[in-house]
Design a protein around this motif. Structure first.
Motif, PDB file in Angstrom:
ATOM      1  N   SER A 226     -97.878 -40.852  -7.045  1.00 38.46           N
ATOM      2  CA  SER A 226     -96.925 -40.165  -7.916  1.00 38.46           C
ATOM      3  C   SER A 226     -95.517 -40.334  -7.367  1.00 38.46           C
ATOM      4  O   SER A 226     -95.310 -40.686  -6.204  1.00 38.46           O
ATOM      5  CB  SER A 226     -97.275 -38.672  -8.002  1.00 38.46           C
ATOM      6  OG  SER A 226     -97.230 -38.064  -6.713  1.00 38.46           O
ATOM      7  N   ASP A 227     -94.549 -40.070  -8.233  1.00 38.11           N
ATOM      8  CA  ASP A 227     -93.143 -40.103  -7.826  1.00 38.11           C
ATOM      9  C   ASP A 227     -92.336 -39.358  -8.881  1.00 38.11           C
ATOM     10  O   ASP A 227     -92.776 -39.189 -10.030  1.00 38.11           O
ATOM     11  CB  ASP A 227     -92.645 -41.546  -7.703  1.00 38.11           C
ATOM     12  CG  ASP A 227     -91.382 -41.670  -6.862  1.00 38.11           C
ATOM     13  OD1 ASP A 227     -90.828 -40.622  -6.441  1.00 38.11           O
ATOM     14  OD2 ASP A 227     -90.930 -42.806  -6.622  1.00 38.11           O
ATOM     15  N   ASP A 228     -91.147 -38.925  -8.501  1.00 35.75           N
ATOM     16  CA  ASP A 228     -90.253 -38.282  -9.463  1.00 35.75           C
ATOM     17  C   ASP A 228     -89.876 -39.283 -10.553  1.00 35.75           C
ATOM     18  O   ASP A 228     -89.710 -40.477 -10.295  1.00 35.75           O
ATOM     19  CB  ASP A 228     -88.986 -37.794  -8.759  1.00 35.75           C
ATOM     20  CG  ASP A 228     -89.270 -36.706  -7.723  1.00 35.75           C
ATOM     21  OD1 ASP A 228     -90.261 -35.972  -7.898  1.00 35.75           O
ATOM     22  OD2 ASP A 228     -88.500 -36.612  -6.743  1.00 35.75           O
ATOM     23  N   GLY A 229     -89.761 -38.777 -11.784  1.00 37.09           N
ATOM     24  CA  GLY A 229     -89.315 -39.630 -12.878  1.00 37.09           C
ATOM     25  C   GLY A 229     -90.419 -40.344 -13.623  1.00 37.09           C
ATOM     26  O   GLY A 229     -90.140 -41.172 -14.496  1.00 37.09           O
TER      27      GLY A 229
ATOM     28  N   TRP B 184     -96.730 -49.343 -13.582  1.00 37.85           N
ATOM     29  CA  TRP B 184     -97.035 -48.187 -14.418  1.00 37.85           C
ATOM     30  C   TRP B 184     -97.211 -48.657 -15.854  1.00 37.85           C
ATOM     31  O   TRP B 184     -96.703 -49.709 -16.265  1.00 37.85           O
ATOM     32  CB  TRP B 184     -95.914 -47.142 -14.332  1.00 37.85           C
ATOM     33  CG  TRP B 184     -94.566 -47.657 -14.792  1.00 37.85           C
ATOM     34  CD1 TRP B 184     -94.024 -47.616 -16.051  1.00 37.85           C
ATOM     35  CD2 TRP B 184     -93.599 -48.336 -13.982  1.00 37.85           C
ATOM     36  NE1 TRP B 184     -92.794 -48.197 -16.081  1.00 37.85           N
ATOM     37  CE2 TRP B 184     -92.493 -48.642 -14.808  1.00 37.85           C
ATOM     38  CE3 TRP B 184     -93.548 -48.695 -12.609  1.00 37.85           C
ATOM     39  CZ2 TRP B 184     -91.373 -49.319 -14.331  1.00 37.85           C
ATOM     40  CZ3 TRP B 184     -92.424 -49.359 -12.140  1.00 37.85           C
ATOM     41  CH2 TRP B 184     -91.352 -49.653 -13.003  1.00 37.85           C
ATOM     42  N   PHE B 185     -97.951 -47.863 -16.612  1.00 34.95           N
ATOM     43  CA  PHE B 185     -98.163 -48.187 -18.017  1.00 34.95           C
ATOM     44  C   PHE B 185     -96.864 -47.947 -18.772  1.00 34.95           C
ATOM     45  O   PHE B 185     -96.175 -46.944 -18.541  1.00 34.95           O
ATOM     46  CB  PHE B 185     -99.278 -47.310 -18.592  1.00 34.95           C
ATOM     47  CG  PHE B 185     -99.781 -47.761 -19.930  1.00 34.95           C
ATOM     48  CD1 PHE B 185    -100.672 -48.802 -20.029  1.00 34.95           C
ATOM     49  CD2 PHE B 185     -99.356 -47.142 -21.099  1.00 34.95           C
ATOM     50  CE1 PHE B 185    -101.142 -49.230 -21.257  1.00 34.95           C
ATOM     51  CE2 PHE B 185     -99.808 -47.553 -22.336  1.00 34.95           C
ATOM     52  CZ  PHE B 185    -100.702 -48.602 -22.416  1.00 34.95           C
TER      53      PHE B 185
ATOM     54  N   ALA C 158     -87.680 -41.609 -16.219  1.00 37.67           N
ATOM     55  CA  ALA C 158     -86.379 -41.683 -15.553  1.00 37.67           C
ATOM     56  C   ALA C 158     -85.697 -43.012 -15.820  1.00 37.67           C
ATOM     57  O   ALA C 158     -84.468 -43.128 -15.697  1.00 37.67           O
ATOM     58  CB  ALA C 158     -86.539 -41.478 -14.045  1.00 37.67           C
ATOM     59  N   GLY C 159     -86.475 -44.015 -16.213  1.00 41.88           N
ATOM     60  CA  GLY C 159     -85.920 -45.315 -16.557  1.00 41.88           C
ATOM     61  C   GLY C 159     -85.662 -45.470 -18.040  1.00 41.88           C
ATOM     62  O   GLY C 159     -85.383 -46.587 -18.514  1.00 41.88           O
TER      63      GLY C 159
END
Length: 376
Positions: free
Chosen positions: A144-147, A171-172, A178-179
């Motif tokens: 996991s990660d922020d965003g 990632w899917f 965040a992007g």
């Protein structure tokens, strides 16, 4: 301990040993070393995260040590390569703590019974659900990660276990908010990477509520999607995508996540990947016969033996845990017509209505290790 323990129901499988792990039998993932030690992850009903069991005498397995988890954290997945043990750290859904540790904890197990912490790979957010670490130095992690909307694939270099580093991620599409991405799936679906199994320069990914994804990982820093296969409306909680050795065939499981018949019965599918850009589901494993729906707990598929290096390898035989239907052994030599050839359903643990078999590992000699999440 006697050489054979009676099982409630069995066919072509004998139950020969049992360990209650000191009463902490809420078990999940299993890895067994060549020299006879089993590392067993726990679901998180207590502070116990990993048990170490001496299984050199499989008729009398002996608990030798247990590792505890930080508050708010469970550690139910284990992977061993050589003298390195990797376990997941993830927010424990059964705890109400406001804090937890998220990532992958690494231990030196050159002394099998006394693991020594050597490093940690941190992931902001809920943490790591599962990892595939079969060959040093790369681990394929559902982190996991922020965003991001949920857990995605991270490729982690463990060359220096004291300082693990991320090599690449995938990632899917729609997960990286965040992007600027936006989810394209219905709000009642949870699209996330459960885990990936790697063969050569391909990764086969079970996408929770998202079906099957095949990735090109020839460049580990930039995995790219080759294809995505969604199954029928009854599919969900897609768990494992296992390539069979020497064949262009995958076994893809959906996990049963509800008790009894509270959801459509989850299935295990055979998928033809001879044209990997256009995978096709060609067969379905049989549903075990019996009164399992009414026995209590979940009835449906979960984990399969993954043919990891050093373990039993088969291109036509599947070992599958089916929650209250125990262990099922299936001949998949004809992917269009899988046939059950064995099973084992032990007695329910004391105070429980049924078993709940979680994970299975088969050693190179064909000895089967199974775990039970119902304090079995």
């Amino acid at each position: 301990m006697t050489s054979t323990i009676p099982a409630a129901e069995s066919w072509n499988v004998r139950l020969i040993g049992h360990c209650d792990l000191g009463g902490q039998g809420d078990t999940m993932h299993i890895n067994v070393t060549d020299d006879g030690y089993a590392y067993v992850g726990h679901m998180g009903d207590s502070r116990v995260g990993t048990s170490i069991v001496d299984v050199r005498d499989p008729r009398d397995p002996r608990l030798v040590a247990q590792l505890e988890t930080p508050v708010g954290t469970h550690s139910h997945k284990v992977q061993v390569v050589g003298d390195l043990l990797a376990v997941n750290y993830e927010r424990n859904p059964s705890e109400t703590s406001e804090t937890w540790e998220a990532g992958v904890r690494l231990f030196d197990i050159s002394d099998r019974e006394h693991p020594a912490p050597v490093g940690f790979f941190a992931t902001p957010g809920k943490g790591v659900h599962r990892l595939t670490y079969w060959n040093h130095p790369y681990a394929f992690v559902s982190g996991s990660d922020d965003g991001y909307t949920d857990q995605f694939l991270q490729i982690v270099d463990l060359t220096d276990p004291a300082h693990p580093v991320e090599t690449g991620r995938w990632w899917f599409p729609g997960m990286h908010t965040a992007g600027g991405e936006k989810p394209t799936w219905p709000e009642n679906r949870r699209v996330a990477v459960h885990h990936a199994i790697v063969r050569g320069d391909r990764a086969y990914v079970g996408m929770w509520d998202g079906g099957l994804v095949i990735l090109d990982i020839s460049d580990l820093s930039r995995p790219t999607m080759i294809s995505h296969l969604e199954f029928d409306e009854g599919s969900g909680a897609t768990h494992t995508a296992l390539p069979l050795p020497g064949r262009d065939v995958l076994v893809v499981t959906d996990e049963a996540i509800s008790d009894g018949d509270a959801e459509p019965h989850k299935r295990v599918r055979m998928v033809d990947i001879s044209d990997e850009a256009n995978p096709v589901a060609v067969g379905i494993l049989p549903i075990p016969e019996g009164d399992f729906v009414g026995r209590g707990g979940r009835f449906g598929p979960h984990n399969i033996h993954e043919n990891r290096p050093g373990s039993f390898q088969s291109s036509d035989r599947i070992y599958l845990t089916y929650f209250n239907a125990g262990l099922r052994v299936v001949d998949v030599s004809d992917p269009t017509a899988p046939t059950e050839i064995g099973y084992c359903v032990p007695e329910a643990p004391r105070g429980r209505p049924a078993i709940q078999f979680n994970d299975v590992f088969v050693d190179r000699d064909g000895l089967i290790y199974a775990s039970d999440r119902f304090t079995g």
